[in-house]
Design a protein around this motif. Structure first.
Motif, PDB file in Angstrom:
ATOM      1  N   UNK A  15      45.759  48.967  39.229  1.00  0.00           N
ATOM      2  CA  UNK A  15      44.426  48.241  38.572  1.00  0.00           C
ATOM      3  C   UNK A  15      43.636  47.104  39.519  1.00  0.00           C
ATOM      4  N   UNK A  16      44.727  46.974  40.803  1.00  0.00           N
ATOM      5  CA  UNK A  16      44.011  45.939  41.605  1.00  0.00           C
ATOM      6  C   UNK A  16      43.889  46.736  42.982  1.00  0.00           C
ATOM      7  N   UNK A  17      43.948  48.184  42.958  1.00  0.00           N
ATOM      8  CA  UNK A  17      43.913  48.708  44.002  1.00  0.00           C
ATOM      9  C   UNK A  17      42.894  48.587  45.045  1.00  0.00           C
ATOM     10  N   UNK A  18      41.645  48.319  44.473  1.00  0.00           N
ATOM     11  CA  UNK A  18      40.464  48.143  45.207  1.00  0.00           C
ATOM     12  C   UNK A  18      40.496  46.995  46.600  1.00  0.00           C
ATOM     13  N   UNK A  19      41.511  46.224  46.184  1.00  0.00           N
ATOM     14  CA  UNK A  19      41.607  45.016  47.056  1.00  0.00           C
ATOM     15  C   UNK A  19      42.232  45.480  48.416  1.00  0.00           C
ATOM     16  N   UNK A  20      42.853  46.673  48.394  1.00  0.00           N
ATOM     17  CA  UNK A  20      43.466  46.895  49.711  1.00  0.00           C
ATOM     18  C   UNK A  20      45.082  47.417  49.411  1.00  0.00           C
ATOM     19  N   UNK A  21      45.616  48.164  50.272  1.00  0.00           N
ATOM     20  CA  UNK A  21      47.117  48.486  50.211  1.00  0.00           C
ATOM     21  C   UNK A  21      48.031  47.525  50.230  1.00  0.00           C
ATOM     22  N   UNK A  22      47.607  46.427  51.135  1.00  0.00           N
ATOM     23  CA  UNK A  22      48.545  45.071  50.993  1.00  0.00           C
ATOM     24  C   UNK A  22      48.447  44.347  49.644  1.00  0.00           C
ATOM     25  N   UNK A  23      47.212  44.351  49.312  1.00  0.00           N
ATOM     26  CA  UNK A  23      46.923  43.668  48.106  1.00  0.00           C
ATOM     27  C   UNK A  23      47.752  44.550  46.805  1.00  0.00           C
ATOM     28  N   UNK A  24      47.958  45.918  46.812  1.00  0.00           N
ATOM     29  CA  UNK A  24      48.590  46.674  45.911  1.00  0.00           C
ATOM     30  C   UNK A  24      50.125  46.182  45.968  1.00  0.00           C
ATOM     31  N   UNK A  25      50.641  46.111  47.205  1.00  0.00           N
ATOM     32  CA  UNK A  25      52.030  45.684  47.228  1.00  0.00           C
ATOM     33  C   UNK A  25      52.323  44.227  46.856  1.00  0.00           C
ATOM     34  N   UNK A  26      51.326  43.442  47.122  1.00  0.00           N
ATOM     35  CA  UNK A  26      51.436  42.218  46.362  1.00  0.00           C
ATOM     36  C   UNK A  26      51.303  41.875  45.121  1.00  0.00           C
ATOM     37  N   UNK A  27      50.483  42.635  44.440  1.00  0.00           N
ATOM     38  CA  UNK A  27      50.214  42.663  43.014  1.00  0.00           C
ATOM     39  C   UNK A  27      51.337  43.343  42.379  1.00  0.00           C
ATOM     40  N   UNK A  28      52.046  44.190  42.917  1.00  0.00           N
ATOM     41  CA  UNK A  28      53.236  44.956  42.248  1.00  0.00           C
ATOM     42  C   UNK A  28      54.346  44.010  42.129  1.00  0.00           C
ATOM     43  N   UNK A  29      54.428  43.106  43.278  1.00  0.00           N
ATOM     44  CA  UNK A  29      55.593  42.304  43.388  1.00  0.00           C
ATOM     45  C   UNK A  29      55.389  41.163  42.478  1.00  0.00           C
ATOM     46  N   UNK A  30      54.139  40.660  42.356  1.00  0.00           N
ATOM     47  CA  UNK A  30      53.707  39.589  41.693  1.00  0.00           C
ATOM     48  C   UNK A  30      53.950  40.067  40.016  1.00  0.00           C
ATOM     49  N   UNK A  31      53.624  41.238  39.764  1.00  0.00           N
ATOM     50  CA  UNK A  31      53.673  41.772  38.366  1.00  0.00           C
ATOM     51  C   UNK A  31      55.273  41.711  38.142  1.00  0.00           C
ATOM     52  N   UNK A  32      55.965  42.414  39.095  1.00  0.00           N
ATOM     53  CA  UNK A  32      57.692  42.039  38.875  1.00  0.00           C
ATOM     54  C   UNK A  32      58.048  40.879  38.595  1.00  0.00           C
ATOM     55  N   UNK A  58      57.361  50.099  35.952  1.00  0.00           N
ATOM     56  CA  UNK A  58      56.262  50.650  35.217  1.00  0.00           C
ATOM     57  C   UNK A  58      55.137  49.979  35.037  1.00  0.00           C
ATOM     58  N   UNK A  59      55.490  48.764  34.220  1.00  0.00           N
ATOM     59  CA  UNK A  59      54.488  47.869  33.757  1.00  0.00           C
ATOM     60  C   UNK A  59      53.704  47.244  35.213  1.00  0.00           C
ATOM     61  N   UNK A  60      54.742  46.858  35.972  1.00  0.00           N
ATOM     62  CA  UNK A  60      54.017  46.211  37.071  1.00  0.00           C
ATOM     63  C   UNK A  60      53.322  47.082  37.982  1.00  0.00           C
ATOM     64  N   UNK A  61      53.583  48.421  37.970  1.00  0.00           N
ATOM     65  CA  UNK A  61      52.853  49.642  38.676  1.00  0.00           C
ATOM     66  C   UNK A  61      51.594  49.602  38.312  1.00  0.00           C
TER      67      UNK A  61
END
Length: 281
Positions: free
Chosen positions: A189-206, A181-184
């Motif tokens: 909040x980094x969604x504006x960079x694109x869908x791939x960036x969303x996935x990478x930010x999610x994993x980065x957060x985890x 949940x925290x990583x999501x």
């Protein structure tokens, strides 16, 4: 599983409305800085400084650092006054800020993000070279960027993997669900960079959340986050088309390489911290 870093939340007053009010105050502080910077500083800059890639980047760095410093100031005020707990409990479990651990994170993540950037964003680096920024100007940008991006990235870590993570943990005892949940939230909040960036930010957060839980401190991930954003902002900014239009496409080879690198990085760091078993203070 009990975690001393998460247990810091229990030291203060934690009714839900305190978190809502704290977020509002942080937004107000950042908004006030933005207005002051735009109304007072920018007119002076525009009338006295020639518009160049160097000056534009320098002003943007100052604006970014100031905005996140204002957010951090609002958070500091509310944690101390409203939550009635020491601000340092958002950063570590018992001792002062460890610059040694911050630098370790900075240099540990540096080779990975450099390799990934040159592999998949070399065109962005060539665009940076075409700006013809002098060596002296680059040194100035690196120095200012290290300070301002350092403030921005460290503030993000304290907000997301300190304040938010501890706050959510009061209602959610499952560690893995807490991390997800925290990583999501961080990724959205980094969604504006694109869908791939969303996935990478999610994993980065985890990965970075688990490192915080393993070390019970923020400093390592704050340092790693800083070099990540510093390189991206100064040398590998994507073209305007990618920034103004949401990108739905995914480069699966790039995504797979990133996921491999960051997962390997996590297990290496986990092994390192277990082996050393030190208190960085």
């Amino acid at each position: 599983m009990k975690n001393d870093f998460l247990e810091n939340a229990s030291l203060g007053k934690n009714e839900w409305w305190r978190y809502i009010l704290t977020i509002l105050v942080m937004i107000i502080f950042a908004g006030l800085f933005t207005v002051i910077f735009g109304k007072l500083v920018m007119p002076i800059v525009k009338s006295n400084i020639e518009k160049t890639p160097f000056s534009e980047t320098l002003v943007t760095l100052m604006s970014l650092g100031g905005t996140f410093a204002a957010l951090l100031l609002g958070l500091w005020l509310m944690v101390n006054r409203l939550h009635k707990r020491p601000f340092t409990t958002l950063i570590h479990d018992k001792s002062e800020f460890s610059w040694k651990l911050w630098c370790l994170g900075f240099f540990a993540w540096s080779p990975i993000i450099i390799v990934l950037s040159f592999l998949f964003q070399y065109n962005d680096f060539e665009r940076f070279l075409s700006l013809n920024i002098s060596i002296s100007q680059m040194l100035i940008l690196l120095l200012v960027g290290l300070i301002t991006i350092g403030i921005q990235s460290t503030a993000e870590e304290i907000i997301f993997r300190g304040y938010a993570l501890q706050g959510i943990s009061l209602k959610m005892k499952s560690i893995w669900l807490l991390v997800i949940i925290n990583s999501l939230i961080f990724a959205l909040l980094h969604l504006g960079w694109g869908f791939q960036s969303l996935i990478e930010s999610f994993v980065f957060g985890i990965v970075f959340t688990y490192i915080v839980l393993d070390t019970k401190r923020i400093e390592f991930v704050a340092g790693a986050h800083t070099v990540n954003n510093l390189l991206f902002f100064l040398f590998f900014q994507p073209e305007n088309e990618k920034l103004t239009h949401f990108q739905w496409t995914i480069d699966w080879f790039e995504l797979g390489t990133f996921l491999t690198f960051i997962v390997v990085f996590y297990f290496l760091m986990r092994t390192f911290f277990k082996k050393k078993n030190k208190n960085y203070s």
